[in-house]
Design a protein around this motif. Structure first.
Motif, PDB file in Angstrom:
ATOM      1  N   ARG A   1      57.008  86.973  58.746  1.00  0.00           N
ATOM      2  CA  ARG A   1      58.075  86.744  59.732  1.00  0.00           C
ATOM      3  C   ARG A   1      59.449  87.117  59.192  1.00  0.00           C
ATOM      4  O   ARG A   1      60.265  87.684  59.910  1.00  0.00           O
ATOM      5  CB  ARG A   1      58.085  85.287  60.171  1.00  0.00           C
ATOM      6  CG  ARG A   1      57.025  84.936  61.169  1.00  0.00           C
ATOM      7  CD  ARG A   1      57.251  83.557  61.772  1.00  0.00           C
ATOM      8  NE  ARG A   1      57.455  82.518  60.782  1.00  0.00           N
ATOM      9  CZ  ARG A   1      56.496  81.784  60.230  1.00  0.00           C
ATOM     10  NH1 ARG A   1      55.246  81.992  60.568  1.00  0.00           N
ATOM     11  NH2 ARG A   1      56.775  80.853  59.355  1.00  0.00           N
TER      12      ARG A   1
ATOM     13  N   GLU B   1      49.325  90.363  68.032  1.00  0.00           N
ATOM     14  CA  GLU B   1      50.713  90.104  68.391  1.00  0.00           C
ATOM     15  C   GLU B   1      50.898  89.845  69.879  1.00  0.00           C
ATOM     16  O   GLU B   1      50.193  90.408  70.721  1.00  0.00           O
ATOM     17  CB  GLU B   1      51.598  91.293  67.992  1.00  0.00           C
ATOM     18  CG  GLU B   1      51.995  91.314  66.547  1.00  0.00           C
ATOM     19  CD  GLU B   1      52.892  90.156  66.138  1.00  0.00           C
ATOM     20  OE1 GLU B   1      53.611  89.591  66.983  1.00  0.00           O
ATOM     21  OE2 GLU B   1      52.876  89.814  64.948  1.00  0.00           O
TER      22      GLU B   1
ATOM     23  N   ILE C   1      58.478  91.796  59.608  1.00  0.00           N
ATOM     24  CA  ILE C   1      58.901  92.055  60.992  1.00  0.00           C
ATOM     25  C   ILE C   1      60.318  92.622  61.049  1.00  0.00           C
ATOM     26  O   ILE C   1      60.549  93.596  61.764  1.00  0.00           O
ATOM     27  CB  ILE C   1      58.740  90.805  61.874  1.00  0.00           C
ATOM     28  CG1 ILE C   1      57.246  90.521  62.069  1.00  0.00           C
ATOM     29  CG2 ILE C   1      59.414  90.979  63.231  1.00  0.00           C
ATOM     30  CD1 ILE C   1      56.937  89.240  62.821  1.00  0.00           C
TER      31      ILE C   1
ATOM     32  N   THR D   1      56.645  94.837  64.778  1.00  0.00           N
ATOM     33  CA  THR D   1      55.270  94.395  65.007  1.00  0.00           C
ATOM     34  C   THR D   1      54.365  95.509  65.470  1.00  0.00           C
ATOM     35  O   THR D   1      53.179  95.307  65.628  1.00  0.00           O
ATOM     36  CB  THR D   1      55.227  93.249  66.046  1.00  0.00           C
ATOM     37  OG1 THR D   1      55.803  93.730  67.253  1.00  0.00           O
ATOM     38  CG2 THR D   1      55.946  92.039  65.543  1.00  0.00           C
TER      39      THR D   1
ATOM     40  N   ARG E   1      48.838  85.518  64.748  1.00  0.00           N
ATOM     41  CA  ARG E   1      49.486  86.402  63.781  1.00  0.00           C
ATOM     42  C   ARG E   1      48.830  86.241  62.433  1.00  0.00           C
ATOM     43  O   ARG E   1      48.313  85.176  62.140  1.00  0.00           O
ATOM     44  CB  ARG E   1      50.965  85.997  63.642  1.00  0.00           C
ATOM     45  CG  ARG E   1      51.854  86.732  64.566  1.00  0.00           C
ATOM     46  CD  ARG E   1      53.291  86.415  64.268  1.00  0.00           C
ATOM     47  NE  ARG E   1      54.138  87.323  65.032  1.00  0.00           N
ATOM     48  CZ  ARG E   1      55.434  87.160  65.168  1.00  0.00           C
ATOM     49  NH1 ARG E   1      56.039  86.158  64.592  1.00  0.00           N
ATOM     50  NH2 ARG E   1      56.129  88.019  65.863  1.00  0.00           N
TER      51      ARG E   1
END
Length: 161
Positions: A151, A46, A155, A160, A42
Motif C-alpha cells: 500500500r 484489486e 501502489i 494497481t 489484495r
C-alpha cells in the motif's frame, strides 16, 4: 448509408441489492462473472479491476475462494480459512481479521479470476493459483508488513494495474 453508433453505460448497484440476484442465478445452475469490489483480496485481486467467475458451490474445502453471506445481505468474497462442523471461518487475502458463517451461507464458489484486464482466466484449480495460495496462506504472520509495503510503496510507484 447511415452508421449506427452503439453506446454502453455502466450502472452500479449496492451489493445488498445486487448480490441476492446473483445468488438466484447461481442457484439456477448458471455461472456468473462478477467484477470485484473492495480491497479484501489484495495484493493479487484489486477493486474494480479484476473479475471472478462463480458457480453454485457443490463442495467446499479450506483454501477455496468463495462468496458468502456473513450477515443478512452482507456478502464477502474471501478464502476459507477453516471449517469446523457447520461453521466456516473466512479471511480475505488482504485482511488480518476473520469473518464467520455457516456452510449453508456459502452461496458461490470461485472457479477462476480474470486479472488485470486479461481475457484468459486464472483457474483456481491450476498450478498458478494453487502455488500462490500455498505460499500466501503460510505468510499470515508476515502479511501485515507485506500489505503495508504494498500500500505505501508499490501502489504509489507502480499503481494497481
Amino acid at each position: 448509408m447511415s452508421k449506427t453508433v452503439l453506446t454502453t453505460s455502466e450502472i452500479q448497484f449496492a451489493n445488498a441489492e445486487f448480490l441476492p440476484e446473483v445468488v438466484k442465478i447461481l442457484n439456477e445452475g448458471h455461472t456468473v462473472t462478477l467484477r470485484l469490489r473492495g480491497y479484501s483480496m489484495r495484493p493479487f485481486l484489486e477493486n474494480d479491476r479484476d473479475k471472478a467467475l462463480l458457480v453454485k458451490p457443490s463442495s467446499i474445502k479450506v483454501g477455496d475462494p468463495v462468496l458468502a453471506e456473513v450477515n443478512p445481505l452482507h456478502f464477502v468474497l474471501h478464502r476459507i480459512d477453516s471449517i469446523e462442523g457447520d461453521n466456516v471461518t473466512l479471511r480475505g487475502d488482504g485482511n488480518l481479521g476473520v469473518e464467520h458463517c455457516k456452510k449453508e451461507n456459502i452461496v458461490g464458489a470461485v472457479i477462476g479470476f480474470y486479472r488485470k484486464g486479461r481475457k484468459e482466466m486464472d483457474a483456481t484449480d491450476a498450478w498458478k493459483w494453487r502455488t500462490y495460495s500455498y505460499i500466501w496462506t503460510r505468510l499470515l504472520p508476515l502479511r501485515r508488513y507485506i500489505l503495508g509495503a504494498y500500500r505505501r510503496i508499490w501502489i504509489p510507484i507502480f499503481g494497481t494495474i
